[in-house]
Design a protein around this motif. Structure first.
Motif, PDB file in Angstrom:
ATOM      1  N   GLN A 186       0.838  -1.201   0.000  1.00 28.60           N
ATOM      2  CA  GLN A 186       0.000   0.000   0.000  1.00 28.60           C
ATOM      3  C   GLN A 186       0.874   1.253   0.000  1.00 28.60           C
ATOM      4  O   GLN A 186       0.578   2.224  -0.706  1.00 28.60           O
ATOM      5  CB  GLN A 186      -0.948   0.017   1.201  1.00 28.60           C
ATOM      6  N   HIS A 199       2.212   1.642  -3.449  1.00 26.02           N
ATOM      7  CA  HIS A 199       1.136   2.121  -4.307  1.00 26.02           C
ATOM      8  C   HIS A 199       0.927   3.625  -4.125  1.00 26.02           C
ATOM      9  O   HIS A 199       0.807   4.376  -5.101  1.00 26.02           O
ATOM     10  CB  HIS A 199      -0.155   1.360  -3.992  1.00 26.02           C
ATOM     11  N   ASP A 200       0.873   4.059  -2.871  1.00 26.20           N
ATOM     12  CA  ASP A 200       0.638   5.469  -2.585  1.00 26.20           C
ATOM     13  C   ASP A 200       1.752   6.341  -3.148  1.00 26.20           C
ATOM     14  O   ASP A 200       1.489   7.385  -3.759  1.00 26.20           O
ATOM     15  CB  ASP A 200       0.499   5.693  -1.076  1.00 26.20           C
ATOM     16  N   THR A 201       2.990   5.919  -2.949  1.00 20.63           N
ATOM     17  CA  THR A 201       4.133   6.686  -3.455  1.00 20.63           C
ATOM     18  C   THR A 201       4.120   6.753  -4.969  1.00 20.63           C
ATOM     19  O   THR A 201       4.250   7.834  -5.561  1.00 20.63           O
ATOM     20  CB  THR A 201       5.458   6.066  -2.972  1.00 20.63           C
ATOM     21  N   LEU A 202       3.945   5.624  -5.603  1.00 16.19           N
ATOM     22  CA  LEU A 202       3.962   5.605  -7.059  1.00 16.19           C
ATOM     23  C   LEU A 202       2.763   6.351  -7.643  1.00 16.19           C
ATOM     24  O   LEU A 202       2.905   7.068  -8.643  1.00 16.19           O
ATOM     25  CB  LEU A 202       4.007   4.162  -7.570  1.00 16.19           C
ATOM     26  N   SER A 203       1.606   6.236  -7.026  1.00 13.66           N
ATOM     27  CA  SER A 203       0.430   6.985  -7.497  1.00 13.66           C
ATOM     28  C   SER A 203       0.689   8.484  -7.440  1.00 13.66           C
ATOM     29  O   SER A 203       0.347   9.221  -8.372  1.00 13.66           O
ATOM     30  CB  SER A 203      -0.796   6.662  -6.636  1.00 13.66           C
ATOM     31  N   HIS A 204       1.305   8.927  -6.343  1.00 13.00           N
ATOM     32  CA  HIS A 204       1.640  10.350  -6.191  1.00 13.00           C
ATOM     33  C   HIS A 204       2.607  10.787  -7.291  1.00 13.00           C
ATOM     34  O   HIS A 204       2.413  11.847  -7.909  1.00 13.00           O
ATOM     35  CB  HIS A 204       2.243  10.590  -4.809  1.00 13.00           C
ATOM     36  N   VAL A 262       3.156   9.391 -10.258  1.00 11.53           N
ATOM     37  CA  VAL A 262       2.490   9.347 -11.564  1.00 11.53           C
ATOM     38  C   VAL A 262       1.600  10.574 -11.728  1.00 11.53           C
ATOM     39  O   VAL A 262       1.551  11.194 -12.804  1.00 11.53           O
ATOM     40  CB  VAL A 262       1.691   8.037 -11.732  1.00 11.53           C
ATOM     41  N   GLU A 263       0.925  10.963 -10.675  1.00 13.13           N
ATOM     42  CA  GLU A 263       0.048  12.134 -10.721  1.00 13.13           C
ATOM     43  C   GLU A 263       0.855  13.410 -10.975  1.00 13.13           C
ATOM     44  O   GLU A 263       0.405  14.311 -11.686  1.00 13.13           O
ATOM     45  CB  GLU A 263      -0.711  12.247  -9.395  1.00 13.13           C
ATOM     46  N   LYS A 264       2.047  13.504 -10.394  1.00 11.05           N
ATOM     47  CA  LYS A 264       2.872  14.706 -10.528  1.00 11.05           C
ATOM     48  C   LYS A 264       3.595  14.784 -11.869  1.00 11.05           C
ATOM     49  O   LYS A 264       4.032  15.856 -12.272  1.00 11.05           O
ATOM     50  CB  LYS A 264       3.906  14.776  -9.402  1.00 11.05           C
ATOM     51  N   CYS A 265       3.734  13.669 -12.558  1.00 12.33           N
ATOM     52  CA  CYS A 265       4.430  13.673 -13.854  1.00 12.33           C
ATOM     53  C   CYS A 265       3.494  14.196 -14.936  1.00 12.33           C
ATOM     54  O   CYS A 265       2.356  13.733 -15.047  1.00 12.33           O
ATOM     55  CB  CYS A 265       4.901  12.258 -14.193  1.00 12.33           C
ATOM     56  N   ILE A 302       9.076  11.348 -11.471  1.00 13.21           N
ATOM     57  CA  ILE A 302       9.315   9.920 -11.216  1.00 13.21           C
ATOM     58  C   ILE A 302      10.808   9.639 -11.252  1.00 13.21           C
ATOM     59  O   ILE A 302      11.365   9.033 -10.324  1.00 13.21           O
ATOM     60  CB  ILE A 302       8.562   9.039 -12.243  1.00 13.21           C
TER      61      ILE A 302
END
Length: 130
Positions: free
Chosen positions: A98, A101-106, A108-111, A121
């Motif tokens: 989790q 997931h949270d780190t990667l989602s953040h 991806v959102e910022k890219c 990323i």
């Protein structure tokens, strides 16, 4: 039954069945020509192992669970202790996944994901490496 029959009936690969024999979890009979001959009890034990492994129990946990299963004077508290320890490991893995997931989602959102060269990323991955 031969190893192919047992593999089909348990859903375990023959290689896994041989491995379980090598480490002493099962002991099939041997015919005079050296071929393995599996009994119904071996089939049951292999099904047990397959289910236990699918629930994340380690080989050593499986060894302990089989011993407890075969011990009719066992205390269910011993079984519960092993299962609870496994559950705690699973919960820790879930928390770790989790967080990933949270780190990667953040990230991806910022890219921006466009033609620009800047990428949060890659910046984050480079930061973590350094």
């Amino acid at each position: 039954m031969n190893i192919g029959d047992v593999a089909r009936r348990t859903g375990l690969p023959a290689k896994t069945i041989r491995y379980y024999e090598d480490i002493g979890l099962i002991t099939p009979l041997r015919s005079q020509n050296g071929y393995r001959r599996f009994r119904d009890s071996d089939l049951h034990k292999l099904s047990f192992l397959g289910r236990a492994r699918s629930l994340g129990f380690s080989i050593e946990d499986c060894r302990a669970l089989i011993a407890l299963y075969e011990d009719h004077s066992r205390a269910s508290a011993d079984v519960k202790r092993i299962a609870k320890q496994n559950l705690e490991k699973i919960e820790a893995k879930i928390a770790e996944l989790q967080a990933m997931h949270d780190t990667l989602s953040h990230l991806v959102e910022k890219c921006h994901g466009d033609d620009r060269p800047d990428c949060p990323i890659l910046s984050d991955l480079a930061k973590a490496a350094g």
